[in-house]
Design a protein around this motif. Structure first.
Motif, short mmCIF file in Angstrom:
data_model
loop_
_atom_site.label_atom_id
_atom_site.label_comp_id
_atom_site.label_asym_id
_atom_site.label_seq_id
_atom_site.Cartn_x
_atom_site.Cartn_y
_atom_site.Cartn_z
N GLU A 43 25.29 52.62 -36.20
CA GLU A 43 24.87 51.21 -35.69
C GLU A 43 25.60 50.24 -36.23
OE1 GLU A 43 21.26 48.02 -36.28
OE2 GLU A 43 20.82 50.06 -36.97
N LYS A 47 28.43 47.67 -33.67
CA LYS A 47 28.23 46.23 -33.78
C LYS A 47 29.74 45.66 -34.22
CE LYS A 47 23.41 45.89 -34.77
NZ LYS A 47 23.10 45.28 -33.55
N ASP A 149 24.39 37.89 -36.43
CA ASP A 149 23.81 38.95 -35.91
C ASP A 149 23.86 40.06 -36.76
OD1 ASP A 149 22.68 37.17 -34.29
OD2 ASP A 149 23.75 37.94 -32.49
N ILE A 150 25.37 40.34 -37.08
CA ILE A 150 25.62 41.49 -37.78
C ILE A 150 25.14 41.64 -39.16
CG2 ILE A 150 27.65 43.13 -38.61
CD1 ILE A 150 29.18 42.25 -36.09
N GLU A 152 22.46 39.93 -40.52
CA GLU A 152 21.18 40.18 -40.50
C GLU A 152 20.79 41.63 -40.25
OE1 GLU A 152 18.52 38.46 -37.15
OE2 GLU A 152 18.63 36.78 -38.68
N ALA A 153 21.50 42.31 -39.29
CA ALA A 153 21.25 43.63 -39.19
C ALA A 153 21.78 44.36 -40.25
CB ALA A 153 21.99 44.27 -38.00
N ASP A 156 18.97 43.86 -43.02
CA ASP A 156 17.85 44.74 -42.89
C ASP A 156 18.13 46.31 -43.02
OD1 ASP A 156 16.65 42.43 -42.30
OD2 ASP A 156 16.79 42.85 -40.01
N ALA A 157 19.26 46.79 -42.79
CA ALA A 157 19.65 48.31 -43.22
C ALA A 157 20.07 48.43 -44.50
CB ALA A 157 20.91 48.71 -41.98
N ASN A 163 27.43 43.41 -44.73
CA ASN A 163 26.91 42.05 -44.67
C ASN A 163 27.88 41.04 -45.35
OD1 ASN A 163 25.43 39.63 -46.06
ND2 ASN A 163 23.88 40.49 -45.10
#
Length: 194
Positions: A43, A47, A149-150, A152-153, A156-157, A163
């Motif tokens: 994922e 991105k 966006d990356i 944040e994703a 979360d991951a 990050n």
């Protein structure tokens, strides 16, 4: 035609090599010593490849404008665009290395980049300085949104490395570059009228 040899060694280059790919684009190495699962890494790689393609496009747009800039601020912008190009070279490499570290395959060739880039393509010809700068600012905005966006994703991951990289190494330099070039669009006379 006789092959050139020295003893038993063939000294001609073997330059017609062909083979199948050893890893497909869009895949990640399943079994590797990384704490993140292959699913999370895949994922993030997807991105990051989008961010890489857009960053390559922005990098190349800086070089295009470096070559094609003209007008009263030619010298300053010629140097600034080239400086930003060199900085973008570093950012592109940082993103690509993160993709490889996660077990992915980087997008790399211009034609492939052009197919997936979200940055609108400029014309081949020369444009006025305000249009060049406006294009660069729009591209920076796209990349800065992707970084958000990356990040944040990735948060979360549980992907702390991605990050940190997109915020510290990619977002902040893009913010700074957009500020530097954006100041060239502020309406201000070159000579003060008293």
């Amino acid at each position: 035609m006789k092959k050139q040899t020295i003893g038993d060694a063939n000294v001609a280059p073997h330059w017609h090599a062909k083979a199948k790919e050893i890893q497909a684009y869009g895949s990640v190495i399943e079994d590797m010593p990384h704490r993140l699962s292959a699913k999370v890494r895949a994922e993030m790689v997807g991105k990051l490849n989008q961010l890489l393609a857009d960053s390559i496009d922005l990098r190349d747009m800086y070089k295009k404008h470096h070559w094609q800039v003209s007008g009263p601020t030619f010298y300053q912008l010629h140097l600034l665009f080239d400086k930003h190009f060199e900085e973008q070279v570093e950012l592109v490499d940082t993103i690509a290395e993160r993709i490889q570290l996660l077990g992915g395959v980087t997008i790399a060739m211009g034609g492939d980049v052009a197919q997936i880039s979200q940055i609108p393509k400029p014309p081949r010809g020369k444009e006025e300085v305000p249009v060049q700068i406006s294009r660069l600012l729009e591209a920076h905005k796209i990349i800065m949104q992707q970084c958000h966006d990356i990040a944040e994703a990735a948060d979360d991951a549980g992907d702390d490395g991605t990050n940190d990289m997109v915020v510290s190494d990619i977002l902040r330099p893009n913010e700074l570059q957009s500020w530097f070039i954006g100041q060239h669009l502020v309406e201000m006379p070159l000579i003060l009228d008293k």
